[in-house]
Design a protein around this motif. Structure first.
Motif, PDB file in Angstrom:
ATOM      1  N   ILE A   1       2.765  -0.827   4.302  1.00 35.47           N
ATOM      2  CA  ILE A   1       3.203   0.482   4.804  1.00 35.47           C
ATOM      3  C   ILE A   1       4.412   0.984   4.032  1.00 35.47           C
ATOM      4  O   ILE A   1       4.484   2.163   3.647  1.00 35.47           O
ATOM      5  CB  ILE A   1       3.515   0.404   6.309  1.00 35.47           C
ATOM      6  N   ARG A   2       5.365   0.109   3.777  1.00 34.29           N
ATOM      7  CA  ARG A   2       6.562   0.528   3.046  1.00 34.29           C
ATOM      8  C   ARG A   2       6.209   1.009   1.640  1.00 34.29           C
ATOM      9  O   ARG A   2       6.680   2.067   1.203  1.00 34.29           O
ATOM     10  CB  ARG A   2       7.560  -0.630   2.968  1.00 34.29           C
ATOM     11  N   GLN A   3       5.391   0.254   0.944  1.00 40.41           N
ATOM     12  CA  GLN A   3       4.998   0.648  -0.418  1.00 40.41           C
ATOM     13  C   GLN A   3       4.290   1.991  -0.406  1.00 40.41           C
ATOM     14  O   GLN A   3       4.573   2.869  -1.238  1.00 40.41           O
ATOM     15  CB  GLN A   3       4.089  -0.421  -1.020  1.00 40.41           C
ATOM     16  N   PHE A   4       3.372   2.171   0.529  1.00 42.49           N
ATOM     17  CA  PHE A   4       2.604   3.410   0.575  1.00 42.49           C
ATOM     18  C   PHE A   4       3.482   4.606   0.927  1.00 42.49           C
ATOM     19  O   PHE A   4       3.395   5.664   0.281  1.00 42.49           O
ATOM     20  CB  PHE A   4       1.473   3.275   1.597  1.00 42.49           C
ATOM     21  N   MET A   5       4.327   4.461   1.925  1.00 36.54           N
ATOM     22  CA  MET A   5       5.140   5.599   2.349  1.00 36.54           C
ATOM     23  C   MET A   5       6.204   5.956   1.320  1.00 36.54           C
ATOM     24  O   MET A   5       6.490   7.134   1.082  1.00 36.54           O
ATOM     25  CB  MET A   5       5.797   5.308   3.702  1.00 36.54           C
ATOM     26  N   GLU A   6       6.783   4.958   0.669  1.00 39.01           N
ATOM     27  CA  GLU A   6       7.873   5.226  -0.276  1.00 39.01           C
ATOM     28  C   GLU A   6       7.390   5.594  -1.670  1.00 39.01           C
ATOM     29  O   GLU A   6       8.057   6.353  -2.380  1.00 39.01           O
ATOM     30  CB  GLU A   6       8.803   4.019  -0.360  1.00 39.01           C
ATOM     31  N   THR A   7       6.255   5.080  -2.099  1.00 42.82           N
ATOM     32  CA  THR A   7       5.802   5.326  -3.471  1.00 42.82           C
ATOM     33  C   THR A   7       4.418   5.956  -3.562  1.00 42.82           C
ATOM     34  O   THR A   7       4.029   6.432  -4.632  1.00 42.82           O
ATOM     35  CB  THR A   7       5.759   4.012  -4.278  1.00 42.82           C
ATOM     36  N   GLY A   8       3.660   5.923  -2.475  1.00 41.93           N
ATOM     37  CA  GLY A   8       2.294   6.423  -2.514  1.00 41.93           C
ATOM     38  C   GLY A   8       1.294   5.419  -3.036  1.00 41.93           C
ATOM     39  O   GLY A   8       0.080   5.680  -3.027  1.00 41.93           O
ATOM     40  N   GLU A   9       1.750   4.272  -3.499  1.00 39.58           N
ATOM     41  CA  GLU A   9       0.833   3.266  -4.034  1.00 39.58           C
ATOM     42  C   GLU A   9       0.059   2.586  -2.902  1.00 39.58           C
ATOM     43  O   GLU A   9       0.557   2.463  -1.775  1.00 39.58           O
ATOM     44  CB  GLU A   9       1.612   2.228  -4.842  1.00 39.58           C
ATOM     45  N   ILE A  10      -1.147   2.137  -3.221  1.00 39.33           N
ATOM     46  CA  ILE A  10      -2.037   1.549  -2.229  1.00 39.33           C
ATOM     47  C   ILE A  10      -2.398   0.123  -2.638  1.00 39.33           C
ATOM     48  O   ILE A  10      -2.845  -0.116  -3.763  1.00 39.33           O
ATOM     49  CB  ILE A  10      -3.324   2.372  -2.070  1.00 39.33           C
ATOM     50  N   THR A  11      -2.208  -0.814  -1.697  1.00 33.86           N
ATOM     51  CA  THR A  11      -2.627  -2.200  -1.867  1.00 33.86           C
ATOM     52  C   THR A  11      -3.334  -2.656  -0.595  1.00 33.86           C
ATOM     53  O   THR A  11      -2.809  -2.476   0.497  1.00 33.86           O
ATOM     54  CB  THR A  11      -1.428  -3.124  -2.146  1.00 33.86           C
ATOM     55  N   ASN A  12      -4.523  -3.224  -0.739  1.00 41.12           N
ATOM     56  CA  ASN A  12      -5.292  -3.786   0.380  1.00 41.12           C
ATOM     57  C   ASN A  12      -5.762  -2.730   1.373  1.00 41.12           C
ATOM     58  O   ASN A  12      -5.743  -2.948   2.585  1.00 41.12           O
ATOM     59  CB  ASN A  12      -4.478  -4.853   1.128  1.00 41.12           C
ATOM     60  N   SER A  13      -6.221  -1.606   0.885  1.00 38.66           N
ATOM     61  CA  SER A  13      -6.840  -0.627   1.766  1.00 38.66           C
ATOM     62  C   SER A  13      -8.324  -0.919   1.882  1.00 38.66           C
ATOM     63  O   SER A  13      -8.957  -1.358   0.926  1.00 38.66           O
ATOM     64  CB  SER A  13      -6.636   0.796   1.226  1.00 38.66           C
ATOM     65  N   VAL A  14      -8.879  -0.654   3.057  1.00 40.10           N
ATOM     66  CA  VAL A  14     -10.308  -0.859   3.254  1.00 40.10           C
ATOM     67  C   VAL A  14     -11.106   0.421   3.049  1.00 40.10           C
ATOM     68  O   VAL A  14     -12.339   0.369   2.956  1.00 40.10           O
ATOM     69  CB  VAL A  14     -10.594  -1.431   4.665  1.00 40.10           C
ATOM     70  N   ASN A  15     -10.437   1.569   3.000  1.00 42.45           N
ATOM     71  CA  ASN A  15     -11.169   2.826   2.836  1.00 42.45           C
ATOM     72  C   ASN A  15     -10.774   3.625   1.606  1.00 42.45           C
ATOM     73  O   ASN A  15     -11.400   4.649   1.299  1.00 42.45           O
ATOM     74  CB  ASN A  15     -11.042   3.702   4.085  1.00 42.45           C
ATOM     75  N   PHE A  16      -9.745   3.192   0.882  1.00 40.91           N
ATOM     76  CA  PHE A  16      -9.354   3.841  -0.364  1.00 40.91           C
ATOM     77  C   PHE A  16      -9.096   2.767  -1.425  1.00 40.91           C
ATOM     78  O   PHE A  16      -8.770   1.626  -1.096  1.00 40.91           O
ATOM     79  CB  PHE A  16      -8.109   4.720  -0.172  1.00 40.91           C
ATOM     80  N   PRO A  17      -9.234   3.130  -2.689  1.00 42.89           N
ATOM     81  CA  PRO A  17      -9.046   2.134  -3.750  1.00 42.89           C
ATOM     82  C   PRO A  17      -7.586   1.732  -3.911  1.00 42.89           C
ATOM     83  O   PRO A  17      -6.678   2.503  -3.551  1.00 42.89           O
ATOM     84  CB  PRO A  17      -9.559   2.854  -5.007  1.00 42.89           C
ATOM     85  N   ASN A  18      -7.362   0.540  -4.441  1.00 42.97           N
ATOM     86  CA  ASN A  18      -6.009   0.145  -4.825  1.00 42.97           C
ATOM     87  C   ASN A  18      -5.547   1.025  -5.979  1.00 42.97           C
ATOM     88  O   ASN A  18      -6.279   1.204  -6.961  1.00 42.97           O
ATOM     89  CB  ASN A  18      -5.973  -1.321  -5.261  1.00 42.97           C
ATOM     90  N   VAL A  19      -4.347   1.579  -5.852  1.00 44.09           N
ATOM     91  CA  VAL A  19      -3.809   2.462  -6.885  1.00 44.09           C
ATOM     92  C   VAL A  19      -2.343   2.120  -7.097  1.00 44.09           C
ATOM     93  O   VAL A  19      -1.556   2.135  -6.143  1.00 44.09           O
ATOM     94  CB  VAL A  19      -3.942   3.951  -6.500  1.00 44.09           C
ATOM     95  N   HIS A  20      -1.980   1.805  -8.344  1.00 38.49           N
ATOM     96  CA  HIS A  20      -0.597   1.468  -8.671  1.00 38.49           C
ATOM     97  C   HIS A  20      -0.163   2.230  -9.920  1.00 38.49           C
ATOM     98  O   HIS A  20      -0.906   2.293 -10.904  1.00 38.49           O
ATOM     99  CB  HIS A  20      -0.442  -0.041  -8.895  1.00 38.49           C
TER     100      HIS A  20
END
Length: 391
Positions: free
Chosen positions: A291-310
């Motif tokens: 949650i912290r990574q996604f909210m602060e940077t928009g990056e996605i790790t371990n999502s089940v409905n969207f791809p990982n994006v870094h």
């Protein structure tokens, strides 16, 4: 900027510290939070608030979350794969050992004894619980992910001959599986050869009732079935018939329904496979980090409905877009930026199914232009959600 997080169930407080000081934990009282962190809370009958951007499930399974509804609303759903893997591994190995020796039945029997001659009664009656050893027996593991891979490795160390089935195993996971585990590409091999079978796959239309009458018909007598994944992976009516026919010797499951309770040769646990102090902490830590990574940077790790994006954020502004996966969408995004005279520093777009996720980093100092671009995106067809993140 301070983000609001609503928690359901009992989320480990030490793990929630991973969120940092930019997050306000509102327990279950927040009306319109930025994110949810949940465990077993059923969200299928919940109306998602308009501000909700992310849901983190502190665990692996997400059947308690309406994934399609969340995706259409532009809500990213995370899980925590592997965080409770060791706990479930130990629960499955314990079930194998308990089924081999019937420790549960032995304990129940010895507690019925009374009188001064209990030791003699024990010696006279213990033969009924002699059991077998697991060494040299065969174990079939269906699903070789974080949990199944560990079980396969540790069962092999116990002296078991292990068969593994998983047509979708990742390269990283495959590297961690012992070369002694026999990989098979047909479930029939496991059904026909294994004394013990344990399943570790998600519940989908394809995996529902993996254990049905056809599967049981292929098994040899006295097979032990262990299910710590999802209850619906087993057709209970077919299971009862298989037990009656002597095909299934014991069934261990972590998913209780009324029809399974108080049945001979069926052992039901109250969904405690992953419930250890260590696992709950690990899940909370991973959920907090996601949650912290996604909210602060928009990056996605371990999502089940969207791809990982870094993508490293080096530009002054980042716009994240959840958009429908339609032709020319990236070109349209780029055109919208250039029409305002803004320079794209970096862009990455990844799709998953009918939707895609875009990180758009902009080399621009004029905040008015950025705000106008955000407004334009919000009014665009095929764009579901827009977020602006500043460096």
């Amino acid at each position: 900027m301070v983000y609001s997080v609503k928690t359901f169930n009992n989320i480990n407080q030490i793990g929630l510290k991973e969120l940092g000081n930019k997050f306000q934990i509102d327990g279950d009282k927040a009306d319109n939070p930025d994110a949810y962190i949940i465990r077993s809370q059923n969200l299928h009958d919940v109306d998602f608030p308009s501000n909700l951007k992310a849901i983190a499930r502190a665990g692996a399974g997400t059947n308690n979350i309406p994934i399609d509804q969340a995706t259409e609303a532009g809500i990213v759903v995370f899980n925590t794969p592997g965080a409770n893997a060791n706990a479930v591994k130990e629960a499955v190995l314990a079930s194998i050992l308990m089924s081999a020796r019937d420790y549960i039945g032995a304990n129940a029997w010895v507690n019925t004894l009374t009188g001064d001659d209990v030791p003699k009664q024990v010696e006279a009656g213990k033969k009924q619980f002699a059991g077998t050893e697991v060494s040299k027996k065969t174990l079939g593991v269906i699903g070789l992910g974080a949990i199944g891979g560990r079980i396969a490795n540790y069962a092999q160390r116990l002296g078991m001959e292990v068969y593994g089935y998983d047509p979708y195993v990742s390269i990283d996971t495959a590297w961690n599986i012992s070369h002694h585990v026999k990989r098979v590409d047909d479930l029939k091999v496991i059904f026909e050869n294994c004394d013990y079978i344990t399943i570790h796959v998600p519940l989908t239309d394809q995996t529902r009732h993996t254990f049905d009458s056809a599967a049981f018909a292929q098994m040899k007598k006295d097979t032990v079935i262990i299910n710590f994944a999802r209850g619906e992976l087993v057709d209970n009516a077919a299971l009862f018939d298989a037990i009656e026919a002597g095909v299934v010797k014991r069934y261990f499951t972590d998913f209780g329904t009324e029809e399974l309770l108080n049945k001979d040769k069926i052992t039901v646990f109250p969904h405690v496979g992953g419930s250890t102090e260590e696992a709950e902490l690990n899940c909370a830590i991973m959920a907090g980090k996601e949650i912290r990574q996604f909210m602060e940077t928009g990056e996605i790790t371990n999502s089940v409905n969207f791809p990982n994006v870094h993508q490293a954020l080096t530009a002054p502004y980042r716009i994240t877009l959840i958009n429908k996966n339609v032709p020319n969408i990236v070109a349209k995004i780029s055109t919208a930026v250039s029409d305002l005279g803004i320079n794209i520093d970096n862009i990455i777009n990844r799709s998953k199914g009918d939707f895609a996720y875009t990180l758009l980093d902009l080399d621009e100092s004029d905040k008015d232009k950025i705000d106008q671009l955000v407004t334009n995106f919000e009014n665009s067809d095929n764009i579901v959600r827009v977020r602006l993140i500043t460096k």
